[in-house]
Scaffold this active site. Structure first.
Site, PDB file in Angstrom:
ATOM      1  CG  ASP A  11     -86.203  33.403 -54.216  1.00  0.00           C
ATOM      2  OD1 ASP A  11     -86.795  33.750 -53.171  1.00  0.00           O
ATOM      3  OD2 ASP A  11     -85.520  34.180 -54.911  1.00  0.00           O
ATOM      4  CG  ASP A  13     -88.602  39.554 -54.459  1.00  0.00           C
ATOM      5  OD1 ASP A  13     -89.207  40.155 -55.362  1.00  0.00           O
ATOM      6  OD2 ASP A  13     -89.013  39.486 -53.281  1.00  0.00           O
TER       7      ASP A  13
END
Length: 218
Positions: A11, A13
């Site tokens: 991922d 953020d």
């Protein structure tokens, strides 16, 4: 030890980029701009990782449908005003580089838009280290498994040889839905207790701990 995972998917953020605080404050500021009570920090942090429009609907479910475009515009205004200030977590760039040098395929599965991710990758200086990326405006949003399924198809890697690393329950549920093992970045957006409930292989307390686990187990 023998390599366990051929494909490692991150991922963005809250996992590689220290951006959760900026996302929360931008959601809250956008709500205030429209004369709404801003969501709590907890509620705003929970929506991190989802596609933007879906995230804002979760954060402010009582907003009339006709006003969500305005909310998106205000969110983007506030986030873009400070995204140039955001930095990778300390050691994140070096970790990604080391994993690539060790022979892993590297991917990103993110709730950001394609335009937003490309801008973030360019600013981070590590965009060229990833072999493939998927965004929420070109796939179903997490926790739907499409992003992981497409990345696995692209590299012809089965679920058992793929690892997802993310800081939200949305990431861990996406991995579960794709049949993929996962590691939780417990230094990001979602509480450690919520991440632990999804039974990841490991709960990393910081990038250093994540690196140590990966080079011992991945």
């Amino acid at each position: 030890m023998a390599k366990r995972f051929d494909l490692i998917v991150f991922d963005w953020d809250g996992t590689l980029m220290d951006s959760a605080g900026a996302i929360v404050s931008s959601v809250q500021a956008a709500a205030i701009d429209l004369g709404l009570a801003p969501p709590s920090d907890e509620r705003a942090r929970h929506i991190i990782g989802l596609g933007l429009e879906e995230a804002l609907r979760h954060a402010l479910p009582d907003l009339p449908e006709a006003h969500y475009d305005d909310l998106v515009d205000r969110y983007r205004h506030h986030y873009l005003s400070r995204d140039h200030e955001l930095e990778l977590f300390e050691g994140a760039g070096e970790l990604v580089r080391e994993l690539g040098e060790a022979g892993h395929h590297l991917g990103i599965a993110t709730g950001k838009s394609r335009k937003g991710l490309d801008r973030a990758l360019a600013g981070s200086g590590i965009g060229g280290l990833f072999h493939a990326t998927r965004c929420a405006d070109e796939c179903h949003s997490k926790p739907h498994p499409q992003m992981l399924e497409e990345l696995m198809d692209e590299f012809a890697v089965p679920p058992a040889r793929t690892l997802m690393i993310g800081d939200t329950t949305h990431d861990l549920l996406m991995a579960k839905n794709a049949g993929v093992p996962a590691v939780a970045a417990a230094y990001g957006a979602h509480p450690r207790e919520a991440l632990a409930a999804e039974a990841p292989l490991h709960l990393a307390r910081d990038i250093g701990d994540l690196r140590q686990w990966l080079f011992a187990n991945a």
